[in-house]
Design an enzyme around this catalytic site. Structure first.
Site, PDB file in Angstrom:
ATOM      1  N   TRP A 156       0.811  -1.223   0.000  1.00 43.81           N
ATOM      2  CA  TRP A 156       0.000   0.000   0.000  1.00 43.81           C
ATOM      3  C   TRP A 156       0.842   1.269   0.000  1.00 43.81           C
ATOM      4  CZ3 TRP A 156       1.977   2.001   4.312  1.00 43.81           C
ATOM      5  CH2 TRP A 156       2.308   1.153   5.374  1.00 43.81           C
ATOM      6  N   ASN A 157       2.156   1.149   0.268  1.00 43.80           N
ATOM      7  CA  ASN A 157       2.922   2.407   0.368  1.00 43.80           C
ATOM      8  C   ASN A 157       3.266   2.991  -1.000  1.00 43.80           C
ATOM      9  OD1 ASN A 157       4.750   0.314  -0.071  1.00 43.80           O
ATOM     10  ND2 ASN A 157       6.346   1.175   1.223  1.00 43.80           N
ATOM     11  N   PRO A 181      -3.327  -6.397  -5.444  1.00 40.87           N
ATOM     12  CA  PRO A 181      -2.880  -5.187  -4.742  1.00 40.87           C
ATOM     13  C   PRO A 181      -3.236  -5.259  -3.265  1.00 40.87           C
ATOM     14  CG  PRO A 181      -4.901  -4.744  -5.966  1.00 40.87           C
ATOM     15  CD  PRO A 181      -4.531  -6.180  -6.257  1.00 40.87           C
ATOM     16  N   ALA A 182      -2.630  -4.401  -2.468  1.00 38.13           N
ATOM     17  CA  ALA A 182      -2.990  -4.313  -1.051  1.00 38.13           C
ATOM     18  C   ALA A 182      -4.461  -3.897  -0.943  1.00 38.13           C
ATOM     19  CB  ALA A 182      -2.100  -3.291  -0.357  1.00 38.13           C
ATOM     20  N   SER A 234       6.043  -6.931   4.007  1.00 38.64           N
ATOM     21  CA  SER A 234       6.775  -7.253   5.233  1.00 38.64           C
ATOM     22  C   SER A 234       7.500  -8.602   5.122  1.00 38.64           C
ATOM     23  CB  SER A 234       5.814  -7.286   6.418  1.00 38.64           C
ATOM     24  OG  SER A 234       4.928  -8.363   6.293  1.00 38.64           O
ATOM     25  N   GLU A 255      10.790  -8.470  -2.148  1.00 39.22           N
ATOM     26  CA  GLU A 255      11.350  -7.176  -1.729  1.00 39.22           C
ATOM     27  C   GLU A 255      10.716  -6.891  -0.377  1.00 39.22           C
ATOM     28  OE1 GLU A 255      11.894  -3.821  -0.670  1.00 39.22           O
ATOM     29  OE2 GLU A 255      10.606  -3.050  -2.262  1.00 39.22           O
ATOM     30  N   LEU A 256      11.472  -7.199   0.695  1.00 41.33           N
ATOM     31  CA  LEU A 256      10.876  -7.217   2.042  1.00 41.33           C
ATOM     32  C   LEU A 256      11.326  -6.005   2.856  1.00 41.33           C
ATOM     33  CD1 LEU A 256      11.327 -11.063   2.539  1.00 41.33           C
ATOM     34  CD2 LEU A 256       9.373  -9.825   1.590  1.00 41.33           C
ATOM     35  N   CYS A 289      10.380   1.542   2.403  1.00 42.50           N
ATOM     36  CA  CYS A 289      11.416   0.563   2.727  1.00 42.50           C
ATOM     37  C   CYS A 289      12.811   1.180   2.682  1.00 42.50           C
ATOM     38  CB  CYS A 289      11.325  -0.628   1.786  1.00 42.50           C
ATOM     39  SG  CYS A 289      11.364  -0.164   0.070  1.00 42.50           S
ATOM     40  N   GLU A 385      11.932  -2.365  11.597  1.00 40.52           N
ATOM     41  CA  GLU A 385      11.594  -1.421  10.528  1.00 40.52           C
ATOM     42  C   GLU A 385      10.423  -0.612  11.039  1.00 40.52           C
ATOM     43  OE1 GLU A 385      10.634  -1.496   5.823  1.00 40.52           O
ATOM     44  OE2 GLU A 385       9.758  -3.070   7.013  1.00 40.52           O
TER      45      GLU A 385
HETATM   46  N1  NAD Z   1       8.902  -3.158   1.921  1.00 41.79           N
HETATM   47  C1  NAD Z   1       7.799  -2.457   1.704  1.00 41.79           C
HETATM   48  O1  NAD Z   1       7.711  -1.714   0.758  1.00 41.79           O
HETATM   49  C2  NAD Z   1       6.621  -2.635   2.617  1.00 41.79           C
HETATM   50  C3  NAD Z   1       5.366  -2.275   2.177  1.00 41.79           C
HETATM   51  C4  NAD Z   1       4.258  -2.436   3.029  1.00 41.79           C
HETATM   52  C5  NAD Z   1       4.462  -2.920   4.297  1.00 41.79           C
HETATM   53  N2  NAD Z   1       5.715  -3.240   4.711  1.00 41.79           N
HETATM   54  C6  NAD Z   1       5.932  -3.769   6.050  1.00 41.79           C
HETATM   55  O2  NAD Z   1       4.722  -4.034   6.665  1.00 41.79           O
HETATM   56  C7  NAD Z   1       4.679  -3.508   7.981  1.00 41.79           C
HETATM   57  C8  NAD Z   1       3.368  -2.872   8.315  1.00 41.79           C
HETATM   58  O3  NAD Z   1       2.423  -2.984   7.287  1.00 41.79           O
HETATM   59  P1  NAD Z   1       1.155  -3.936   7.474  1.00 41.79           P
HETATM   60  O4  NAD Z   1       0.662  -3.789   8.873  1.00 41.79           O
HETATM   61  O5  NAD Z   1       0.209  -3.670   6.357  1.00 41.79           O
HETATM   62  O6  NAD Z   1       1.913  -5.318   7.323  1.00 41.79           O
HETATM   63  P2  NAD Z   1       1.427  -6.750   6.853  1.00 41.79           P
HETATM   64  O7  NAD Z   1       2.627  -7.606   6.875  1.00 41.79           O
HETATM   65  O8  NAD Z   1       0.240  -7.163   7.622  1.00 41.79           O
HETATM   66  O9  NAD Z   1       0.942  -6.564   5.343  1.00 41.79           O
HETATM   67  C9  NAD Z   1       1.815  -6.082   4.358  1.00 41.79           C
HETATM   68  C10 NAD Z   1       1.167  -6.315   3.013  1.00 41.79           C
HETATM   69  O10 NAD Z   1       1.065  -7.692   2.795  1.00 41.79           O
HETATM   70  C11 NAD Z   1      -0.257  -8.051   2.381  1.00 41.79           C
HETATM   71  N3  NAD Z   1      -0.565  -9.335   2.978  1.00 41.79           N
HETATM   72  C12 NAD Z   1      -0.879  -9.602   4.242  1.00 41.79           C
HETATM   73  N4  NAD Z   1      -1.107 -10.925   4.385  1.00 41.79           N
HETATM   74  C13 NAD Z   1      -0.914 -11.476   3.189  1.00 41.79           C
HETATM   75  C14 NAD Z   1      -0.986 -12.781   2.686  1.00 41.79           C
HETATM   76  N5  NAD Z   1      -1.290 -13.831   3.450  1.00 41.79           N
HETATM   77  N6  NAD Z   1      -0.734 -12.981   1.399  1.00 41.79           N
HETATM   78  C15 NAD Z   1      -0.400 -11.957   0.587  1.00 41.79           C
HETATM   79  N7  NAD Z   1      -0.325 -10.684   1.008  1.00 41.79           N
HETATM   80  C16 NAD Z   1      -0.567 -10.451   2.292  1.00 41.79           C
HETATM   81  C17 NAD Z   1      -1.169  -6.986   2.880  1.00 41.79           C
HETATM   82  O11 NAD Z   1      -2.270  -6.912   1.969  1.00 41.79           O
HETATM   83  C18 NAD Z   1      -0.266  -5.765   2.871  1.00 41.79           C
HETATM   84  O12 NAD Z   1      -0.344  -5.132   1.635  1.00 41.79           O
HETATM   85  C19 NAD Z   1       5.773  -2.458   8.010  1.00 41.79           C
HETATM   86  O13 NAD Z   1       6.378  -2.379   9.268  1.00 41.79           O
HETATM   87  C20 NAD Z   1       6.703  -2.908   6.951  1.00 41.79           C
HETATM   88  O14 NAD Z   1       7.706  -3.732   7.493  1.00 41.79           O
HETATM   89  C21 NAD Z   1       6.786  -3.120   3.898  1.00 41.79           C
HETATM   90  N1  LIG Z   2      10.800   3.525  -1.988  1.00 44.74           N
HETATM   91  C1  LIG Z   2      10.966   2.294  -2.692  1.00 44.74           C
HETATM   92  C2  LIG Z   2       9.822   1.371  -2.575  1.00 44.74           C
HETATM   93  C3  LIG Z   2       9.751   0.709  -1.233  1.00 44.74           C
HETATM   94  O1  LIG Z   2       9.017   1.051  -0.327  1.00 44.74           O
HETATM   95  C4  LIG Z   2      11.366   2.620  -4.114  1.00 44.74           C
HETATM   96  O2  LIG Z   2      11.920   3.684  -4.318  1.00 44.74           O
HETATM   97  O3  LIG Z   2      11.206   1.852  -5.014  1.00 44.74           O
END
Ligand code: NAD
Ligand SMILES: N[C@@H](CC=O)C(=O)O
Length: 488
Positions: A156-157, A181-182, A234, A255-256, A289, A385
């Site tokens: 979602w970010n 998508p999210a 995540s 990409e975590l 991230c 994070e």
């Molecule tokens: N690396 C990134 O760009 C990024 C992006 C979004 C969230 N995050 C991480 O997530 C944490 C908080 O966000 P959150 O509370 O939404 O986290 P979350 O781990 O609950 O969810 C993250 C994403 O994963 C998806 N998701 C959840 N369960 C899933 C499943 N079983 N199968 C497929 N997709 C699934 C959700 O729809 C959401 O878009 C942050 O602290 C961060 O670490 C990282």
């Molecule tokens: N900011 C990143 C995406 C991860 O959150 C990017 O620039 O691609």
């Protein structure tokens, strides 16, 4: 939603070129994080409908891969142009569902579109090779083949660019795509599907499914016909997807999470470095991230840095992304609770709360930019994070110590170094256990670079020539009984 082109606001899933409601019309509300109001609804597909998306993608594969790279590229470039043509509408959709300021949303449309154009070009260079033969009268070599149906779970970010960075590569390589998508931000993905259709991308080649994440991932990761899974999000969910995909041994691109150190050496201009650190920390309200998670500053300039950082962060404007602001809301109230917890945990262990008055927050999902000084490795703000506008600054005394501190994490996505000393930079850069190191600049990403992390920050790379490889298999061939005047 007020748009110049209202057909870009789609509330149904997109499977096999058809806008698809959830069976029994099941759907879920999507909220504007700035005010909690309902923006619209997205379909909750059931298991049968999600499986249909795989059947559709599988059915479209042969015709899509059979196109020449230029024919696929022409459709991708049409898609790219449409993104630019509809930039204002796409940015508005993104700001309303994600919360980021409109100027950042416009930037993301440009960034997202750039992957489509870049991969349309790069696919022309999906070269195989010939291999000097060790077998008499044989011809050896490799060709590249598209891996097949590719599933993408996106966060979602960055509701648009994280789709195009994956889908641009997969489509250019000849793979059909299913995007999930999210749930917080489905509308940017569905607008992309509308534009993909207008660009002439055939039915079944680009699908967007919406529904309960756990159900969708269980079905798609468990389906033998899906050959590749790509996820940004995540580390917790990434590990779950690996487990779900293990039964059918799929290609995984992950990409975590990150825990980016931002290292400031004593030889830099302190005010400039503090300004850069503020920008690196508060991009996308800290929900990025690449956000500077641990700002590590040499003791000799520490107090002055904290003072300059505070001055620059005080200038940040917080409010609805539809207004002229720097920081919008967090994605949901849970994220606000997590930010509050970080501050409580750090202050209870001796961190100084320098700035951050939450009584000024303009709504339930807002968290005012906050600065904690004197953070140490035992604190959550140091280890996790944090994905929030909570900045943490810690002190170091030597280059060796800061590299050790920076590497003391299970993450390894991105790191920043600020210094004027080229030898020190080189040594630190080589010593940091990260997939990406940015030196004296915030801007490191873009279509041509291999974006990705090591350790628990992920697998594989997105963008660059490496990003295309994620969607290609190398096929070795040996043509025997091929006498030739040359020995190999
Ligand atoms: N690396 C990134 O760009 C990024 C992006 C979004 C969230 N995050 C991480 O997530 C944490 C908080 O966000 P959150 O509370 O939404 O986290 P979350 O781990 O609950 O969810 C993250 C994403 O994963 C998806 N998701 C959840 N369960 C899933 C499943 N079983 N199968 C497929 N997709 C699934 C959700 O729809 C959401 O878009 C942050 O602290 C961060 O670490 C990282
Ligand atoms: N900011 C990143 C995406 C991860 O959150 C990017 O620039 O691609």
């Amino acid at each position: 939603m007020q748009l110049n082109d209202p057909r870009l606001f789609r509330q149904l899933a997109y499977i096999d070129g058809r806008w698809t409601a959830g069976n029994s019309n099941r759907d879920e509300a999507v909220l504007d994080p700035a005010n909690g109001e309902t923006l619209g609804h997205c379909a909750l597909l059931d298991a049968e409908q999600i499986t249909e998306s795989v059947t559709a993608a599988e059915g479209a594969f042969d015709a899509w891969r059979a196109l020449t790279v230029d024919e696929r590229g022409a459709r991708l470039k049409a898609w790219y142009r449409l993104l630019h043509e509809h930039k204002e509408d796409l940015a508005r959709i993104m700001t309303l569902e994600q919360g980021k300021p409109l100027h950042d949303a416009r930037g993301e449309i440009d960034y997202g579109a750039s992957f489509i154009e870049w991969f349309a070009e790069e696919a022309r260079r999906a070269y195989g090779m010939t291999i000097p033969s060790h077998i008499p009268d044989a011809m050896l070599g490799t060709v590249k083949e598209p891996v097949g149906v590719s599933v993408m779970f996106t966060p979602w970010n960055f509701p648009l660019a994280m789709i195009t960075r994956k889908a641009g590569a997969a489509l250019a390589a000849g793979c059909p795509v299913i995007v999930k998508p999210a749930n917080e931000t489905p509308f940017s993905a569905l607008a992309l599907a509308e534009l993909a259709e207008r660009a002439g991308i055939p039915a079944g080649v680009f699908n967007v499914v919406t529904g309960d994440p756990a159900t969708v991932s269980e079905i798609l990761c468990g389906d033998n016909r899906v050959r590749s899974v790509s996820f940004t999000g995540s580390t917790r969910v990434g590990k779950l997807l690996i487990r779900q995909s293990a039964g059918s041994v799929k290609r995984m691109s992950l990409e975590l999470g990150g825990n980016a150190p931002f290292i400031v050496c004593e030889d830099v201009d302190v005010d400039w470095a503090a300004r850069e650190a503020v920008a690196a920390k508060f991009q996308t309200a800290g929900q990025d991230c690449l956000a500077a998670n641990r700002i590590l500053v040499h003791r000799r300039i520490y107090e002055r840095f904290v003072e300059r950082f505070t001055a620059h962060m005080k200038a940040l404007k917080v409010g609805s992304g539809m207004m002229e602001v720097d920081i919008g809301p967090l994605i949901h109230t849970r994220a606000v609770g997590m930010a509050r917890e970080l501050v409580e945990d750090a202050t209870s262990q001796g961190a100084r709360l320098i700035h951050g008055d939450q009584s000024m927050a303009p709504g339930a999902n807002f968290f005012m930019p906050t600065l904690l000084a004197d953070i140490t490795p035992g604190m959550k703000v140091f280890r996790e994070e944090n994905f929030s506008p909570v900045a943490g600054i810690g002190v170091f005394d030597s280059d060796e110590e800061v590299v050790e501190l920076a590497n003391d994490t299970e993450y390894g996505l991105a790191a920043y170094i600020y210094s004027d000393d080229v030898r020190r930079i080189w040594k630190m850069m080589r010593g940091l256990d990260y997939g990406m190191v940015s030196v004296n600049t915030l801007k490191m990403t873009g279509a041509p670079i291999p974006f990705g992390g090591i350790k628990q920050s992920g697998l594989g790379r997105e963008g660059g020539a490496q990003g295309l490889e994620e969607y290609l298999d190398t096929k070795y061939f040996c043509l025997g009984n091929m006498p030739s005047p040359s020995g190999s």
